[in-house]
Scaffold this motif. Structure first.
Motif, PDB file in Angstrom:
ATOM      1  N   THR A 250       0.806  -1.230   0.000  1.00 33.68           N
ATOM      2  CA  THR A 250       0.000   0.000   0.000  1.00 33.68           C
ATOM      3  C   THR A 250       0.833   1.271   0.000  1.00 33.68           C
ATOM      4  O   THR A 250       0.268   2.371   0.035  1.00 33.68           O
ATOM      5  N   GLU A 254      -0.651   5.016  -0.074  1.00 31.29           N
ATOM      6  CA  GLU A 254      -0.579   5.824   1.151  1.00 31.29           C
ATOM      7  C   GLU A 254       0.139   7.137   0.893  1.00 31.29           C
ATOM      8  O   GLU A 254      -0.291   8.198   1.368  1.00 31.29           O
ATOM      9  N   CYS A 260      -6.067   3.909   3.571  1.00 27.65           N
ATOM     10  CA  CYS A 260      -5.645   2.510   3.640  1.00 27.65           C
ATOM     11  C   CYS A 260      -5.843   1.999   5.061  1.00 27.65           C
ATOM     12  O   CYS A 260      -5.676   2.750   6.030  1.00 27.65           O
ATOM     13  N   ILE A 264      -5.660  -1.079   0.550  1.00 29.25           N
ATOM     14  CA  ILE A 264      -6.226   0.145  -0.030  1.00 29.25           C
ATOM     15  C   ILE A 264      -7.745   0.022   0.029  1.00 29.25           C
ATOM     16  O   ILE A 264      -8.316  -0.952  -0.470  1.00 29.25           O
ATOM     17  N   THR A 272     -11.524   3.741  -5.299  1.00 30.08           N
ATOM     18  CA  THR A 272     -10.955   4.345  -4.101  1.00 30.08           C
ATOM     19  C   THR A 272     -11.683   5.652  -3.829  1.00 30.08           C
ATOM     20  O   THR A 272     -12.651   6.004  -4.505  1.00 30.08           O
TER      21      THR A 272
END
Length: 417
Positions: A250, A254, A260, A264, A272
């Protein structure tokens, strides 16, 4: 009148999720330009054989590839291999690469996968201590699996046990060290654990449970010579495989400010928080209509199913991810097929007998089937998929009765008594 310029979709990652997404977009005749960025020098490939057929030398490297390189070349899409994505600039929609180049994207899909969990212990950096995650790892381990050599495997999960089965067949002396009280404790019930314990022991593997590793001893030229245990003894070793799980990759997400939490965070459409960025595969903590809470699943099935959902999202289709999770493992002549998640069950029902080398364990919660583990019993796995999806309430007596066909339980209205 000019044609509208094509938009660019960038996929970061070269594993099963990335490959499945690119393949699905090809099948759907996706009209946008696609660029796949992969850190390894290989096109997208499947990882399960790395601990089994490929490690044993029974299949070649090309057989691992999801598609021949020519398929991608002929499609007009780009593969940028041997290059790592270093940074995402969400404001300008650009990605900085390890070769100092940059890529502009309109849509970005993160399929960054995972990294192996490393053992922090004295001597952990000695030569001959391996981790298994990619083709290079499997190649390096394969070179050391020579008849008569001593292999110590730290970890009694899927990967460790699959390597044990491959190595013992090659005439290697194998010891498996598991810190928990049973094998594969995190993912299965005691009956399956006991079956594989007996299977490996009968094949000649020295399996030790409740065994903590505290360090490694050095031999000649900085090569590992032994594994030190918590109770003070040392097991001689020519080669060591550490297989204690994976961690979602991640860092890239991040650093770009994407939320996260052990992965994620994405919704049921693989989106996302940023509407221009999706994420799929082992690296995601995802919404699934099948579950109440977010889950992170480490499986090929999840990678492929999320890739299909991501492809639909990229094509402007609303197809939420609602697949029932399933997993498998091949060890010796045994095929373990698992569906659902057995954690938090309050009852187990066994159909068949472990002595017959073909049986299944049904996991129930409040009378409903929430998971099934099948040993050499594919019908139980297939029926289990339907029962788990339906949250079917089935009488334990019906599940274990050999005179009742499993298929009949899928449509049966009968419930627990």
């Amino acid at each position: 009148m000019t044609n509208k310029q094509k938009e660019t979709t960038v996929i970061v990652g070269g594993g099963h999720a990335a490959g499945a997404l690119l393949t699905t977009l090809l099948q759907k005749n996706y009209q946008q330009e696609v660029v796949l960025v992969g850190e390894e020098p290989h096109p997208p490939y499947q990882r399960p054989p790395l601990s089994k057929d490929y490690l044993a030398g029974e299949v070649d490297q090309a057989s691992l590839y999801l598609k021949p390189c020519s398929v991608y070349e002929n499609s007009g899409h780009q593969l940028r291999l041997g290059v790592r994505a270093k940074e995402i600039d969400r404001d300008n929609k650009t990605i900085t690469l390890s070769d100092h180049g940059t890529l502009q994207y309109d849509r970005l899909v993160l399929a960054t996968g995972s990294q192996v969990r490393r053992l922090n212990a004295p001597g952990a950096d000695l030569k001959g201590i391996h981790y298994l995650h990619d083709i290079a790892d499997s190649d390096a381990l394969h070179e050391e699996l020579v008849p008569g050599k001593r292999l110590v495997i730290v970890g009694g999960g899927y990967i460790g046990l699959e390597v044990a089965a491959s190595a013992i067949k090659k005439g290697v002396h194998v010891t498996v060290l598991e810190a928990a009280e049973r094998l594969m404790q995190r993912v299965t019930g005691p009956e399956i654990s006991a079956f594989f314990y007996d299977k490996h022991r009968s094949a000649g593997v020295d399996v030790r449970l409740n065994t903590a590793v505290t360090g490694f001893e050095a031999g000649d030229q900085g090569h590992v010579a032994g594994v030190t245990l918590g109770e003070g003894s040392t097991i001689p070793a020519d080669t060591v495989l550490v297989s204690i799980g994976i961690i979602p990759e991640t860092a890239l997400a991040e650093a770009a400010g994407l939320p996260c939490d052990d992965g994620i965070i994405v919704d049921e459409f693989t989106r996302t928080e940023d509407p221009a960025i999706l994420a799929i595969g082992d690296c995601t903590q995802h919404r699934n209509l099948f579950f109440t809470n977010r889950q992170r699943l480490e499986s090929v099935a999840n990678a492929v199913d999320q890739a299909r959902t991501a492809a639909a999202t990229l094509m402007g289709e609303e197809k939420p991810y609602d697949s029932v999770p399933w997993f498998w493992s091949n060890q010796y002549d045994v095929r373990l097929q698992m569906v659902g998640l057995s954690q938090n069950h309050d009852q187990r029902v066994i159909r068949g007998s472990p002595l017959d080398k073909a049986f299944a364990v049904f996991y129930l919660r409040k009378g409903c089937v929430i998971a099934v583990d099948a040993i050499n019993l594919p019908i139980a796995f297939m029926v289990g998929k339907a029962l788990v999806r339906q949250h079917k309430k089935i009488s334990p007596e019906l599940l274990k009765d050999p005179d009742i066909e499993l298929k009949s339980l899928v449509s049966s209205p009968q419930t627990s008594s």
